[in-house]
Design a protein around this motif. Sequence first.
Motif, PDB file in Angstrom:
ATOM      1  N   SER A 132      15.690   3.736 -19.468  1.00  0.00           N
ATOM      2  CA  SER A 132      16.271   2.974 -20.583  1.00  0.00           C
ATOM      3  C   SER A 132      16.422   3.854 -21.821  1.00  0.00           C
ATOM      4  CB  SER A 132      15.432   1.738 -20.899  1.00  0.00           C
ATOM      5  OG  SER A 132      14.173   2.110 -21.396  1.00  0.00           O
ATOM      6  N   VAL A 133      15.467   4.762 -22.038  1.00  0.00           N
ATOM      7  CA  VAL A 133      15.593   5.697 -23.169  1.00  0.00           C
ATOM      8  C   VAL A 133      16.802   6.603 -22.941  1.00  0.00           C
ATOM      9  CG1 VAL A 133      14.559   7.793 -24.137  1.00  0.00           C
ATOM     10  CG2 VAL A 133      13.222   5.713 -23.997  1.00  0.00           C
ATOM     11  N   ASP A 168      11.634  15.567 -22.398  1.00  0.00           N
ATOM     12  CA  ASP A 168      12.300  15.109 -23.629  1.00  0.00           C
ATOM     13  C   ASP A 168      12.308  13.583 -23.674  1.00  0.00           C
ATOM     14  OD1 ASP A 168      12.949  17.766 -24.131  1.00  0.00           O
ATOM     15  OD2 ASP A 168      14.824  17.601 -22.990  1.00  0.00           O
ATOM     16  N   LEU A 169      12.628  12.976 -22.534  1.00  0.00           N
ATOM     17  CA  LEU A 169      12.730  11.513 -22.491  1.00  0.00           C
ATOM     18  C   LEU A 169      11.352  10.878 -22.615  1.00  0.00           C
ATOM     19  CD1 LEU A 169      15.308  11.347 -19.565  1.00  0.00           C
ATOM     20  CD2 LEU A 169      15.782  11.031 -21.980  1.00  0.00           C
ATOM     21  N   GLU A 170      10.375  11.489 -21.933  1.00  0.00           N
ATOM     22  CA  GLU A 170       9.009  10.957 -21.983  1.00  0.00           C
ATOM     23  C   GLU A 170       8.462  11.023 -23.410  1.00  0.00           C
ATOM     24  OE1 GLU A 170       7.292   9.252 -19.654  1.00  0.00           O
ATOM     25  OE2 GLU A 170       5.849   9.009 -21.283  1.00  0.00           O
ATOM     26  N   HIS A 177      15.808  13.765 -30.440  1.00  0.00           N
ATOM     27  CA  HIS A 177      15.006  12.736 -31.089  1.00  0.00           C
ATOM     28  C   HIS A 177      15.582  11.366 -30.740  1.00  0.00           C
ATOM     29  CE1 HIS A 177      13.311  15.496 -34.458  1.00  0.00           C
ATOM     30  NE2 HIS A 177      12.795  15.716 -33.278  1.00  0.00           N
ATOM     31  N   GLY A 178      14.683  10.381 -30.527  1.00  0.00           N
ATOM     32  CA  GLY A 178      15.147   9.023 -30.250  1.00  0.00           C
ATOM     33  C   GLY A 178      15.856   8.442 -31.460  1.00  0.00           C
ATOM     34  N   ARG A 179      16.285   7.188 -31.331  1.00  0.00           N
ATOM     35  CA  ARG A 179      17.088   6.587 -32.402  1.00  0.00           C
ATOM     36  C   ARG A 179      16.324   6.437 -33.708  1.00  0.00           C
ATOM     37  NH1 ARG A 179      21.025   1.986 -29.891  1.00  0.00           N
ATOM     38  NH2 ARG A 179      22.755   3.373 -29.488  1.00  0.00           N
TER      39      ARG A 179
END
Lengths: 426, 287
Positions: free
Chosen positions: A170-171, A307-309, B170-172
Amino acid sequence: MKLQVLSCNHHSSQMALRERLAFSTQDQLSRAYDILRRSFPASESVVISTCNRIELYTAQEDADAGPNRDELARFFSDFHQVPLGEFVDDLFSRSGPEAVRHLFEVTSSIDSMVLGEPQIVNQVKEAYRVARAHDACGPLTSMLFQRAIEVSKRVRSETRLAEGRVSIASVAVGEFGKSIFDRFDNKTVLVIGAGEMAEETLRYLKDEGVGQIVVVNRTTDRAEALARAWGGVARPWSELTRWLAAADVIVSTTGADRTVVDAATFRVAREQSGIKPVFILDLGVPRDFDPAVGEIDDSIFLYCIDDLERTCEENRAKRNRELEKAQGIIDEATERFMQEVYYRATGPVVKRLRDEWHEIRQHEVDQLLARLPHLTADDRASIERTIERIINKLLHPPLEVLKHEAREGPPHGLLDALKRLFHLRD
Amino acid sequence: MLNVTVFCFLASYLCALGVEWRRLYHRTPWNRALVLLFGAAGLVAHTIYLGNRAAQTNLPPLLSSTHDWMLVLAWMVVLVYLFLALFDRTLAIGLFLLPMVLGLVGAAYFVSRDPNAVVAAEAENMARVAGRVWTMLHATLLVFGIAAVMFGFVLSLMYLVQHHRLKRKHGRHDLTLPNLERLARLNEWAVLLSVPLLTLGMLSGVGLGWQMGEGSVTVSFNDPVVIGSGVAWLILMAFFVWFSQTSRRRTSGKQVAWLTLAAFGFLLVTILGLQVLSGRLGESWHA
C-alpha cells in the motif's frame, strides 16, 4: 443498568481459536440472535465477528437481570460446540465504563492489529445493522453503538491515527506510485518474477485501474498462472529488455540470489523508452535491480523493500504518536456517555416527580379558578403560567443536583431520598 | 463606503499563511476552518478595497493605477487558492500561492496609486473610445498572462518539491502535493496560455501606443518599462521555443520544471520589478 462485553480477540487468543468461535455467515448470526433472545429476553445484544475479534455486547436496564460472563461463555461453547475449557482462559470481559471504552477503542481502530486501519468502523456499523435487523438492539446498545461510530469519526478527524499507509504494497502504490502518476489505466505494468509480494502489489494496482499487465518470469508456468489471475499476459524471459522499455511501472520479486537488472541493461531500455517517468518497485531480497539504475536519469523512481519498509515504519511511529490524543478523546467520550447513561437511569424518578407536582398544580389551579369565576380568560392563563413557572423553579435545583450527582455514577442514594421525601411510588 | 486599508487584507493573508504552516504539524478541522476563514475575510476586505478604489478614481481597477492592477492580480490568485482549498482539504497549495499573494500586495504598496496618465487623459476625452478598448485589452491580456506565469512558477516549484521527496524516498508526510504527472500537465497548460496572452498583451500595447500617438499624452517606446518588458518577452519566447522541443530533446520533467521556474521567475521579477521601479528609472507612461 448493566453493560458488558465478552471478547475473544487477537490480543487474547490464537487465530485457530478465533476461527472456531467466529460467526462467519448470516445464517449463524441469525441463529445466534435467536438463541440470545430466547435465553436472555431482558437483554439487548450485538455481536461483532471479524477475523481479529469475536465480541458479544449485552446491555439491560436492570443491573441484576441479564447474563453474566459465565453464561455468555457457555453460549459461545454451546453454539460452536467447542468445550468451554478449551477457550475460557482466552476470553476477556469488561463491564460498565470499561466495556464502553473498549467498544470506542475498537471502533476507533486503537485496538486493531494494524493501528488506525479503516475497515473496523465499517465492520462495527455492519454488526450494529445486523443486530438491529434481528431486533436484538435496544435503547442502550443503540445509544452505545451510535456513539461509538461518532467517536470513531471524531478520532479520525481530530487525530492523524489513520494517516499514512503501513503495509509495503500500500505504501508502494499509495504513497509513491500515486505521487508520480495521475492515472494508471493508461500505464503498462511489468511484473518480473511471480512472488507473493507481486500479487499483493498487483491487487493495489488493479484497484487503481491499471491498464496492461505483463508478467516475465524464468518459469513460464508460474508467469502464465499469475497473468491469468490478474488479466495480464505472460512473456518469455528473453523479452525482458523490451518490456523494461515499454513499462511505466515495474514490480520485481524474482527471489534471485544476484542482481537481475544492472545499470547497463536498463540504460539500453531507457534508450528505447525515452525519458518518460518509470516507477520501479524492487521487492526482491536480495535486490533484483542494481541501485545505480535509479541514478541513470531524473525520471527513474526506484524503491527497494528497505525504502518502503522505512516509510511503513515512519507511518506506524506517527500513528503511535497520535495514540495519546485519541485516547484522550475516547476517555472524554466514555465519561460523557456514562454520565448520560447514569442520568438516563434517573429518568423514571424525575418523570414521577414532575407528574406528581404537575398533578398537584393542576388540582390547585382548578380549585382556585372555580372560586374566581369573574376572571377573564387572559387572567386565568396568566395565573396558570405563573404557577407553572413556580413549579418549574422549585423543581430545578433538585434536578440539577441529580444531574450533577449522575456524573460520578448512578445516584442511588439521592434517588432513594427523593422517593422518600416526596412519597414517590414505584 | 467601508474604510478598508491594504493592511486589513494583507494581515488576513498573513494569518492564513501562518495557519497553513501550522497545518503541516497539526492538521485539525479547526485549522482548516481558520485558513478558510482568514482567506475569505481577506478576500472580502480585498474586494471592498478594490470597489472603493474604483469608486474614488471612477475607473475599473484594472485600468486605474499600477497599484490597482497588481491588487487585481493578487485578488485573482486568492480566488483560485480559496477554490482549491475548499475542494481539497489536504492539498498544501496555500504554502505556495499565499507568498505570491503577499508579494503582490506588498509590491502594490510601493507603486503609484495615481491613475495612469494615458487612462486619465482618455477619461477626460470620452470620444476616444478606441483608445479605451486598446487600454482595456492591453491590461486584461497582461494581467491574465502574468497570472498564468505565476501559476506556472508555482506549479514548477511544487513539481521540484514533489520530485525531491520521491527521489529521497520519503513518504507523503505532511506536505500533500499533486502527483508529478498532473503537475507537469498543468505546467504545460500554464506555459501554453501565458505565451499567447503576454504576446497579445505586448501587441495590444503597441496598438495602444499607435492610437495614442495623436493624443495629448506622449507615448514613447523608449519607456524603460516597455524596453524591459520587451526583453522579458524575448526571453519568454526563447524559453517557449525550447519548451516546445522538449520531447525531441529527451528532457526530463525535472529539467522542464527547473527551466520554467527560472524563466517565469525572471519574468515575474522583471515585470513586477519594473512596475515598482518605474518613475524612479526615469519618465514612464506606465507609472
